[in-house]
Design a protein around this motif. Structure first.
Motif, PDB file in Angstrom:
ATOM      1  N   ARG A   9       0.994  -1.283   0.134  1.00 55.15           N
ATOM      2  CA  ARG A   9       0.047  -0.105  -0.008  1.00 55.15           C
ATOM      3  C   ARG A   9       0.900   1.315  -0.071  1.00 55.15           C
ATOM      4  O   ARG A   9       1.472   1.453   0.974  1.00 55.15           O
ATOM      5  CB  ARG A   9      -1.025  -0.132   1.199  1.00 55.15           C
ATOM      6  CG  ARG A   9      -2.011  -1.186   1.085  1.00 55.15           C
ATOM      7  CD  ARG A   9      -2.717  -1.193   0.137  1.00 55.15           C
ATOM      8  NE  ARG A   9      -3.500  -2.594  -0.127  1.00 55.15           N
ATOM      9  CZ  ARG A   9      -2.752  -3.634  -0.821  1.00 55.15           C
ATOM     10  NH1 ARG A   9      -1.683  -3.513  -1.285  1.00 55.15           N
ATOM     11  NH2 ARG A   9      -3.635  -4.767  -0.856  1.00 55.15           N
ATOM     12  N   ALA A  10       0.940   1.941  -1.270  1.00 56.23           N
ATOM     13  CA  ALA A  10       1.874   3.136  -1.208  1.00 56.23           C
ATOM     14  C   ALA A  10       1.575   4.138  -0.153  1.00 56.23           C
ATOM     15  O   ALA A  10       2.391   4.918  -0.177  1.00 56.23           O
ATOM     16  CB  ALA A  10       1.555   3.554  -2.700  1.00 56.23           C
ATOM     17  N   GLY A  11       0.163   4.149   0.255  1.00 52.23           N
ATOM     18  CA  GLY A  11       0.276   5.221   1.387  1.00 52.23           C
ATOM     19  C   GLY A  11       0.905   4.996   2.668  1.00 52.23           C
ATOM     20  O   GLY A  11       1.100   5.729   3.523  1.00 52.23           O
ATOM     21  N   THR A  12       1.481   3.891   2.867  1.00 57.61           N
ATOM     22  CA  THR A  12       2.239   3.533   4.110  1.00 57.61           C
ATOM     23  C   THR A  12       3.890   3.765   3.735  1.00 57.61           C
ATOM     24  O   THR A  12       4.354   3.660   4.745  1.00 57.61           O
ATOM     25  CB  THR A  12       2.098   1.851   4.264  1.00 57.61           C
ATOM     26  OG1 THR A  12       2.598   1.206   3.396  1.00 57.61           O
ATOM     27  CG2 THR A  12       0.615   1.578   4.496  1.00 57.61           C
ATOM     28  N   LEU A  13       4.279   4.244   2.743  1.00 57.47           N
ATOM     29  CA  LEU A  13       5.565   4.677   2.346  1.00 57.47           C
ATOM     30  C   LEU A  13       5.992   5.747   3.134  1.00 57.47           C
ATOM     31  O   LEU A  13       5.111   6.680   3.285  1.00 57.47           O
ATOM     32  CB  LEU A  13       5.925   5.010   1.006  1.00 57.47           C
ATOM     33  CG  LEU A  13       6.043   3.469   0.026  1.00 57.47           C
ATOM     34  CD1 LEU A  13       5.747   4.179  -1.364  1.00 57.47           C
ATOM     35  CD2 LEU A  13       7.156   2.852   0.332  1.00 57.47           C
ATOM     36  N   ASP A  14       7.022   6.066   3.875  1.00 59.40           N
ATOM     37  CA  ASP A  14       7.553   7.089   4.340  1.00 59.40           C
ATOM     38  C   ASP A  14       7.626   8.220   3.770  1.00 59.40           C
ATOM     39  O   ASP A  14       7.300   9.564   4.016  1.00 59.40           O
ATOM     40  CB  ASP A  14       8.911   6.857   5.187  1.00 59.40           C
ATOM     41  CG  ASP A  14       8.939   6.080   6.271  1.00 59.40           C
ATOM     42  OD1 ASP A  14       7.665   5.655   6.990  1.00 59.40           O
ATOM     43  OD2 ASP A  14       9.954   5.711   6.806  1.00 59.40           O
ATOM     44  N   ALA A  15       7.763   8.038   2.231  1.00 59.05           N
ATOM     45  CA  ALA A  15       7.920   9.073   1.500  1.00 59.05           C
ATOM     46  C   ALA A  15       6.576   8.957   0.291  1.00 59.05           C
ATOM     47  O   ALA A  15       6.788   9.243  -0.920  1.00 59.05           O
ATOM     48  CB  ALA A  15       9.341   8.949   0.540  1.00 59.05           C
ATOM     49  N   SER A  16       5.491   8.826   0.977  1.00 59.65           N
ATOM     50  CA  SER A  16       4.359   8.504   0.136  1.00 59.65           C
ATOM     51  C   SER A  16       3.998   9.861  -0.853  1.00 59.65           C
ATOM     52  O   SER A  16       3.407   9.757  -1.792  1.00 59.65           O
ATOM     53  CB  SER A  16       3.136   8.149   0.941  1.00 59.65           C
ATOM     54  OG  SER A  16       2.738   9.152   1.944  1.00 59.65           O
ATOM     55  N   ASP A  17       4.680  11.112  -0.150  1.00 60.69           N
ATOM     56  CA  ASP A  17       4.398  12.159  -1.121  1.00 60.69           C
ATOM     57  C   ASP A  17       5.220  12.246  -2.401  1.00 60.69           C
ATOM     58  O   ASP A  17       5.073  13.099  -3.252  1.00 60.69           O
ATOM     59  CB  ASP A  17       4.620  13.529  -0.092  1.00 60.69           C
ATOM     60  CG  ASP A  17       5.990  13.532   0.231  1.00 60.69           C
ATOM     61  OD1 ASP A  17       6.795  12.452   0.599  1.00 60.69           O
ATOM     62  OD2 ASP A  17       6.596  14.773   0.355  1.00 60.69           O
ATOM     63  N   LYS A  18       6.030  11.347  -2.546  1.00 64.21           N
ATOM     64  CA  LYS A  18       6.899  11.208  -3.804  1.00 64.21           C
ATOM     65  C   LYS A  18       6.340  10.194  -4.656  1.00 64.21           C
ATOM     66  O   LYS A  18       6.697  10.332  -5.786  1.00 64.21           O
ATOM     67  CB  LYS A  18       8.294  10.730  -3.585  1.00 64.21           C
ATOM     68  CG  LYS A  18       9.101  11.727  -2.441  1.00 64.21           C
ATOM     69  CD  LYS A  18       9.301  12.996  -2.836  1.00 64.21           C
ATOM     70  CE  LYS A  18      10.321  13.772  -1.878  1.00 64.21           C
ATOM     71  NZ  LYS A  18       9.532  14.881  -1.417  1.00 64.21           N
TER      72      LYS A  18
END
Length: 147
Positions: free
Chosen positions: A95-104
């Protein structure tokens, strides 16, 4: 190394990669229900590149096509972190929203846009598919040079 985790911070993961993996958005009704939102953002990663720490729950979901989908959730806050599927061995959908850098995150494609919420706008230069994308074309898009 790329990292991320759940909402409460109890479950964390690292990816043995140098850049954010390719991401796509799915607008199907299942993804809308699973995410509680208009669509899901999923990063495609190799399972051997993913290391998870902390309490994780493995929820087994039998798909309509009779594959087993293993949903991994934080054992504390129940944030869905990733899933694997017997139909796609060696691949995890994070789930890409769980990435620390999801804003990238920049999605490379959108699938199931025939179920897209009418207020969602998709950039003209991003490939879209009414339902599932043809596998070879989808892989080429995800592995392509788009960033």
């Amino acid at each position: 190394m790329i990292s991320g985790g759940c909402r409460c911070g109890a479950t964390r993961y690292t990816l043995a990669v140098d850049v954010i993996p390719p991401v796509y958005c799915c607008h199907c009704l299942d993804c809308q229900s699973w995410s509680g939102s208009a669509f899901s953002e999923q990063a495609v990663v190799r399972t051997d590149a993913l290391s998870i720490t902390g309490p994780a729950i493995d929820y087994l979901y039998q798909t309509r096509s009779d594959a087993e989908s293993h949903q991994r959730l934080c054992g504390v806050c129940h944030t869905r972190i990733y899933n694997t599927n017997t139909a796609r061995p060696g691949i995890a959908l994070l789930r890409a929203g769980t990435l620390d850098a999801s804003d990238k995150v920049v999605p490379r494609a959108h699938i199931w846009v025939k179920r897209k919420q009418p207020w969602v706008s998709i950039a003209d230069d991003v490939p879209t598919f009414d339902a599932n994308a043809p596998p070879a074309e989808f892989i080429a898009i995800l592995m392509g040079a788009r960033s």
